[in-house]
Design a protein around this motif. Structure first.
Motif, PDB file in Angstrom:
ATOM      1  N   GLY A  13      10.323  12.244  -0.578  1.00 23.81           N
ATOM      2  CA  GLY A  13      11.096  11.536   0.444  1.00 23.81           C
ATOM      3  C   GLY A  13      12.446  11.039  -0.048  1.00 23.81           C
ATOM      4  N   GLY A  14      12.945  11.608  -1.131  1.00 22.66           N
ATOM      5  CA  GLY A  14      14.209  11.161  -1.720  1.00 22.66           C
ATOM      6  C   GLY A  14      15.393  11.262  -0.779  1.00 22.66           C
ATOM      7  N   GLY A  15      15.348  12.230   0.147  1.00 20.23           N
ATOM      8  CA  GLY A  15      16.441  12.381   1.102  1.00 20.23           C
ATOM      9  C   GLY A  15      16.480  11.274   2.134  1.00 20.23           C
ATOM     10  N   TYR A  16      15.410  10.518   2.192  1.00 16.32           N
ATOM     11  CA  TYR A  16      15.345   9.407   3.157  1.00 16.32           C
ATOM     12  C   TYR A  16      15.095   8.097   2.431  1.00 16.32           C
ATOM     13  N   VAL A  17      15.872   7.876   1.370  1.00 23.38           N
ATOM     14  CA  VAL A  17      15.763   6.700   0.493  1.00 23.38           C
ATOM     15  C   VAL A  17      14.318   6.314   0.139  1.00 23.38           C
ATOM     16  N   PHE A  18      13.461   7.336  -0.027  1.00 22.49           N
ATOM     17  CA  PHE A  18      12.065   7.149  -0.448  1.00 22.49           C
ATOM     18  C   PHE A  18      11.236   6.317   0.530  1.00 22.49           C
ATOM     19  N   ILE A  19      11.751   6.121   1.732  1.00 24.13           N
ATOM     20  CA  ILE A  19      10.945   5.410   2.737  1.00 24.13           C
ATOM     21  C   ILE A  19       9.634   6.157   3.009  1.00 24.13           C
ATOM     22  N   PRO A  20       9.657   7.515   3.117  1.00 25.26           N
ATOM     23  CA  PRO A  20       8.393   8.236   3.367  1.00 25.26           C
ATOM     24  C   PRO A  20       7.322   7.979   2.307  1.00 25.26           C
ATOM     25  N   LEU A  21       7.744   7.602   1.083  1.00 30.74           N
ATOM     26  CA  LEU A  21       6.768   7.323   0.024  1.00 30.74           C
ATOM     27  C   LEU A  21       6.221   5.897   0.143  1.00 30.74           C
ATOM     28  N   VAL A  22       7.087   4.962   0.507  1.00 32.00           N
ATOM     29  CA  VAL A  22       6.689   3.560   0.584  1.00 32.00           C
ATOM     30  C   VAL A  22       5.894   3.273   1.863  1.00 32.00           C
ATOM     31  N   LEU A  23       6.289   3.966   2.940  1.00 29.28           N
ATOM     32  CA  LEU A  23       5.722   3.687   4.253  1.00 29.28           C
ATOM     33  C   LEU A  23       4.192   3.803   4.320  1.00 29.28           C
ATOM     34  N   PRO A  24       3.579   4.908   3.815  1.00 22.53           N
ATOM     35  CA  PRO A  24       2.125   4.976   3.902  1.00 22.53           C
ATOM     36  C   PRO A  24       1.427   3.894   3.089  1.00 22.53           C
ATOM     37  N   VAL A  25       2.033   3.479   1.963  1.00 21.94           N
ATOM     38  CA  VAL A  25       1.440   2.406   1.158  1.00 21.94           C
ATOM     39  C   VAL A  25       1.400   1.118   1.977  1.00 21.94           C
ATOM     40  N   LEU A  26       2.541   0.804   2.607  1.00 23.09           N
ATOM     41  CA  LEU A  26       2.594  -0.395   3.455  1.00 23.09           C
ATOM     42  C   LEU A  26       1.627  -0.269   4.623  1.00 23.09           C
ATOM     43  N   GLY A  27       1.562   0.937   5.207  1.00 28.26           N
ATOM     44  CA  GLY A  27       0.675   1.167   6.342  1.00 28.26           C
ATOM     45  C   GLY A  27      -0.779   0.924   5.966  1.00 28.26           C
ATOM     46  N   LEU A  28      -1.214   1.524   4.844  1.00 24.09           N
ATOM     47  CA  LEU A  28      -2.599   1.362   4.392  1.00 24.09           C
ATOM     48  C   LEU A  28      -2.889  -0.097   4.082  1.00 24.09           C
ATOM     49  N   TRP A  29      -1.916  -0.750   3.391  1.00 25.42           N
ATOM     50  CA  TRP A  29      -2.093  -2.158   3.047  1.00 25.42           C
ATOM     51  C   TRP A  29      -2.312  -2.985   4.314  1.00 25.42           C
ATOM     52  N   TRP A  30      -1.509  -2.718   5.319  1.00 26.04           N
ATOM     53  CA  TRP A  30      -1.572  -3.513   6.552  1.00 26.04           C
ATOM     54  C   TRP A  30      -2.878  -3.270   7.295  1.00 26.04           C
ATOM     55  N   ILE A  31      -3.257  -1.988   7.441  1.00 27.55           N
ATOM     56  CA  ILE A  31      -4.483  -1.682   8.181  1.00 27.55           C
ATOM     57  C   ILE A  31      -5.692  -2.322   7.488  1.00 27.55           C
ATOM     58  N   LEU A  32      -5.747  -2.189   6.161  1.00 24.42           N
ATOM     59  CA  LEU A  32      -6.902  -2.734   5.432  1.00 24.42           C
ATOM     60  C   LEU A  32      -6.900  -4.258   5.462  1.00 24.42           C
ATOM     61  N   LYS A  33      -5.705  -4.850   5.431  1.00 25.95           N
ATOM     62  CA  LYS A  33      -5.605  -6.316   5.476  1.00 25.95           C
ATOM     63  C   LYS A  33      -6.133  -6.849   6.812  1.00 25.95           C
ATOM     64  N   VAL A  34      -5.691  -6.219   7.896  1.00 26.33           N
ATOM     65  CA  VAL A  34      -6.154  -6.638   9.218  1.00 26.33           C
ATOM     66  C   VAL A  34      -7.659  -6.427   9.326  1.00 26.33           C
ATOM     67  N   HIS A  35      -8.095  -5.289   8.792  1.00 26.71           N
ATOM     68  CA  HIS A  35      -9.507  -4.949   8.854  1.00 26.71           C
ATOM     69  C   HIS A  35     -10.363  -6.002   8.146  1.00 26.71           C
ATOM     70  N   ARG A  36      -9.896  -6.415   6.958  1.00 25.50           N
ATOM     71  CA  ARG A  36     -10.637  -7.413   6.185  1.00 25.50           C
ATOM     72  C   ARG A  36     -10.678  -8.745   6.907  1.00 25.50           C
ATOM     73  N   SER A  37      -9.512  -9.175   7.425  1.00 26.75           N
ATOM     74  CA  SER A  37      -9.449 -10.495   8.055  1.00 26.75           C
ATOM     75  C   SER A  37     -10.304 -10.525   9.324  1.00 26.75           C
ATOM     76  N   ASP A  38     -10.519  -9.346   9.936  1.00 26.50           N
ATOM     77  CA  ASP A  38     -11.365  -9.278  11.122  1.00 26.50           C
ATOM     78  C   ASP A  38     -12.834  -9.499  10.775  1.00 26.50           C
ATOM     79  N   ARG A  39     -13.210  -9.026   9.604  1.00 28.71           N
ATOM     80  CA  ARG A  39     -14.637  -9.076   9.260  1.00 28.71           C
ATOM     81  C   ARG A  39     -15.078 -10.459   8.830  1.00 28.71           C
ATOM     82  N   THR A  40     -14.120 -11.270   8.356  1.00 30.89           N
ATOM     83  CA  THR A  40     -14.513 -12.598   7.871  1.00 30.89           C
ATOM     84  C   THR A  40     -14.432 -13.622   8.994  1.00 30.89           C
TER      85      THR A  40
END
Lengths: 148, 120
Positions: free
Chosen positions: A121-148
């Protein structure tokens, strides 16, 4: 990664999935929507006008765009299913940027034209590389907070 | 295509991005001043889009016409879209979306410039 599937029936809370699309989720949806538009529009245009030059790379761009679109919709919609959809599409995206990135760096020549995922994703300031990490972090965070 | 307008839009857009990032870190939602800023930015963008359309009507045609028109439509839609986002998200993440929009706007203008007068 299989956490979403193994969830016991916690869907009894009033509106369990609303939180996925609020707060930081809203920003993620915006970024995913822009990338969906950019990759699909550009890839489709190139497929239509210059198919002979690099069909694989252009088709890959369209595929990446569709994955971004599914992820955006999955993040934007409330519901247990859409959370799984978001999780799967963001994972596909993560795998895509890593595999295509590695291929484009180590075996030059397979992709004559740049795609969103080339060079990690170098042609797009590496956003394509960072984006899925943030996405996974967010989905799992919401998921965890829902279960507790 | 008006060159000074492109420069102005890029400067205003980047300033807006910085301001909205500051608001995000200060935990502010989108407020009226932000909205006015987005409005001014939108007017500038529409001015540039109008100027390009006038030039195209006048007979100037870039090589990649379809591409250019789709870019023009995108930059015309980005400011109102991020304002709507700011209304939906009444938290600090509203300005964050506006900041992101204001960061991609200058990039899109660079692309439009390349499409309009390609450097050979």
């Amino acid at each position: 990664m299989s956490e979403a599937e193994t969830t016991p029936g916690t869907g009894t809370t009033p509106n369990p999935d609303r939180s996925l699309r609020t707060g930081p989720g809203r920003l993620l949806v915006a970024v995913y929507a822009v990338f969906a538009l950019a990759a699909t529009a550009r890839g489709t245009y190139q497929l239509v006008t210059r198919f002979d030059e690099a069909p694989l790379a252009y088709a890959l761009s369209v595929f990446a765009g569709v994955v971004y679109l599914i992820a955006a919709v999955g993040l934007a919609r409330a519901g247990r299913t859409s959370r799984v959809v978001a999780l799967v599409s963001v994972s596909v995206e993560m795998a895509g940027v890593l595999v295509v990135g590695a291929l484009s760096v180590f075996t030059s020549g397979i992709f004559p034209e740049d795609t969103v995922w080339s060079n990690f994703g170098g042609g797009y300031v590496f956003i394509p590389l960072v984006l899925p990490v943030l996405g996974l972090w967010w989905i799992l965070k919401v998921h965890r907070s829902d279960r507790t | 295509m008006v060159d000074w307008l492109t420069m102005t839009i890029q400067m205003v857009s980047l300033a807006m991005a910085v301001w909205c990032l500051v608001s995000t870190f200060r935990d502010q939602p989108m407020l009226v001043p932000h909205l006015i800023g987005v409005g001014v930015l939108w007017l500038l963008v529409l001015g540039q889009v109008g100027a390009i359309i006038m030039a195209m009507v006048g007979g100037e045609r870039p090589e990649e016409m379809v591409m250019l028109v789709s870019y023009l439509a995108t930059i015309a839609l980005i400011p109102p879209a991020c304002a709507v986002w700011g209304f939906m998200e009444r938290s600090k993440w509203g300005p964050a979306v506006i900041a992101f929009a204001c960061l991609i706007l200058p990039v899109l203008l660079v692309r439009i410039e390349q499409l309009w007068s390609p450097v050979v």
